[in-house]
Structures are given as C-alpha cells and as structure tokens.
Motif scaffolding. Structure first.
Motif, PDB file in Angstrom:
ATOM      1  N   THR A  18      -0.810  15.755  50.864  1.00  0.00           N
ATOM      2  CA  THR A  18      -0.370  17.125  50.615  1.00  0.00           C
ATOM      3  C   THR A  18      -1.416  18.144  50.975  1.00  0.00           C
ATOM      4  N   LEU A  19      -0.991  19.055  51.288  1.00  0.00           N
ATOM      5  CA  LEU A  19      -2.106  20.388  51.665  1.00  0.00           C
ATOM      6  C   LEU A  19      -2.987  20.229  50.509  1.00  0.00           C
ATOM      7  N   GLU A  87       5.363  21.524  46.076  1.00  0.00           N
ATOM      8  CA  GLU A  87       4.799  21.432  47.124  1.00  0.00           C
ATOM      9  C   GLU A  87       5.438  20.577  48.044  1.00  0.00           C
ATOM     10  N   PRO A  90       3.612  18.208  54.417  1.00  0.00           N
ATOM     11  CA  PRO A  90       3.110  18.994  55.403  1.00  0.00           C
ATOM     12  C   PRO A  90       3.579  18.745  57.031  1.00  0.00           C
ATOM     13  N   THR A  91       3.791  19.511  57.760  1.00  0.00           N
ATOM     14  CA  THR A  91       3.687  19.114  59.204  1.00  0.00           C
ATOM     15  C   THR A  91       2.529  18.943  59.619  1.00  0.00           C
ATOM     16  N   GLN A  94       0.533  22.390  60.300  1.00  0.00           N
ATOM     17  CA  GLN A  94       0.050  22.888  59.002  1.00  0.00           C
ATOM     18  C   GLN A  94      -1.164  21.956  58.811  1.00  0.00           C
ATOM     19  N   LEU A  95      -1.155  20.781  58.725  1.00  0.00           N
ATOM     20  CA  LEU A  95      -2.262  19.979  58.781  1.00  0.00           C
ATOM     21  C   LEU A  95      -3.523  20.663  59.565  1.00  0.00           C
TER      22      LEU A  95
END
Length: 245
Positions: A18-19, A87, A90-91, A94-95
C-alpha cells in the motif's frame, strides 16, 4: 553499501503493498522497497501480491473480475489495523507518483498473470507505459518468476535492469542460461537453502545478488559477508543505521 529492500514496503508496520507501507520507507530511511504488479480486467495495473482480494482486503474474488471503478469500494487496510481503515489498492500511476515524491528506489515484481497470455502481454505493455513517468534519477529493478514475461519486458524496455527470481527448489543447473536468456543483471534467490558455494557461483557469473526474504539480522549479516548485494526483508525498520541513508 549493502542494499536493504523493504519487502512489499514496510509490511510489518503497515498493510503490505500500500502507499502507506511505501511511504514509511522514507520515514525509516530505507532507500529501496519491493512491490508486486498485476492487472485488472480493464487493463488497470495495480499493486497486489495475490491475484485475488481475499487475503488483504475486505472483499473476495479475483482481480481479473474487477475494474478501476471498483477500487474505491475496496478497503485494503482495515484487516491490518484501525489506523489504516480505508486504505486503497494502489495503481501503478499512484505508485510512481509516490516514488518520485519521496525519492525512493523500487523493485517491481511482475506477477505471473493467471488469467491469460493476452492479459499478461497487456500487463507488460501498460507497466512500460507507466514507467515513462518515473523520474530518471530513481533506481529501478523489474523482477519476475515468470521468465517468459521477464524476457519480453527486457526486450521491450532494454534500459531497465531486470532480475530472475528463483525459489530454492527450482535453481537447477540451467539458472545461468535463464539469466542469459532474460539478459538479467540480477539474480534474486530464496534465502532458504542458499549456501556460500551458490553465492560464489552467482558472483562468478557476473550478476548481482539480492536475497529474499531475510528476517534475521544475523543471517543478513552473514549473507552480506558472503558478498550478496542486497536482501529483501519484512523488518527493514529493525536494521541498524549502517544499512540506511
């Protein structure tokens, strides 16, 4: 300097892949992290180790049956802690934005898409397209257990360094041929069963060596003394400062 790679981000402190888990690398002064990419039915490349939602979200089912519009309804953090309720998965876009913002380096593992060869090709193509937005100052390794996919990626994006992933039970005598076929700069062997003799063979072939997944400080120290270049770990925050920036 030995390389410390946070496995799926700071996955002991935040939900994996996750981010939030990736952002914590910066806070812990860890320069590198690893993540996994797979694809949704509409071609959206997302960060996920599993090809189903069951283990790390509040939903069940396959990634290949959902699309980008479904991502806002999927909670990828509440299973881990109340601190991460809401949460999202992520795409790839976004990463990459986060990597550029935090000035981190990344190992992206291409998952072996179980749905179809067609979707596997789309995963590679859409990943390559997204990587065009990566800051050229950021360091990147792309790895995979799927040597067909890795070889295709390398042929399409030769400027990116790639790594062949091996479990301890599939490092046969043809490992060097596979490395050559994929034009790989790295070998990423499993820690279990890895010996000094094997490390010496890898080093003699000219490839760099990052070992997964090492959750013992003494084992990591031993591997570095053997000459490995890096380790993947779930406990990057516990490593002493000499491994960090």
């Amino acid at each position: 300097m030995p390389t410390l790679i946070a496995h799926r981000g700071m996955s002991s402190l935040a939900p994996e892949n996750t981010l939030s888990a990736f952002s914590l690398c910066k806070d812990s002064k860890v320069r590198w992290f690893e993540c996994d990419v797979d694809i949704l039915q509409d071609g959206t490349v997302i960060i996920s180790h599993d090809d189903c939602l069951d283990r790390c979200t509040d939903k069940k089912g396959r990634l290949y049956d959902i699309s980008h519009n479904d991502l806002s309804t999927i909670d990828a953090g509440s299973w881990f802690s109340d601190d991460y309720i809401g949460e999202r998965l992520p795409t790839i876009q976004q990463l990459i934005s986060l990597i550029n913002e935090k000035e981190l380096n990344v190992n992206i593992e291409i998952k072996s898409c179980a749905e179809s060869a067609k979707l596997s090709h789309l995963l590679i193509d859409n990943l390559i397209l997204a990587l065009e937005k990566l800051d050229p100052q950021r360091e990147l390794i792309v790895s995979s257990f799927n040597f067909l996919a890795l070889s295709e990626f390398k042929n399409k994006r030769p400027q990116t360094k790639v790594a062949c992933l091996f479990e301890n039970n599939n490092i046969w005598d043809d490992w060097h041929s596979i490395i050559e076929w994929c034009k790989a700069e790295y070998i990423h062997p499993e820690d279990k069963g890895l010996t000094r003799e094997m490390v010496n063979k890898f080093k003699a072939s000219g490839v760099k060596i990052n070992v997964w997944t090492v959750n013992s400080l003494s084992r990591a120290n031993e591997l570095f003394n053997w000459g490995v270049d890096g380790v993947f770990t779930d406990i990057a925050h516990k490593f002493p400062s000499k491994y960090k920036y």
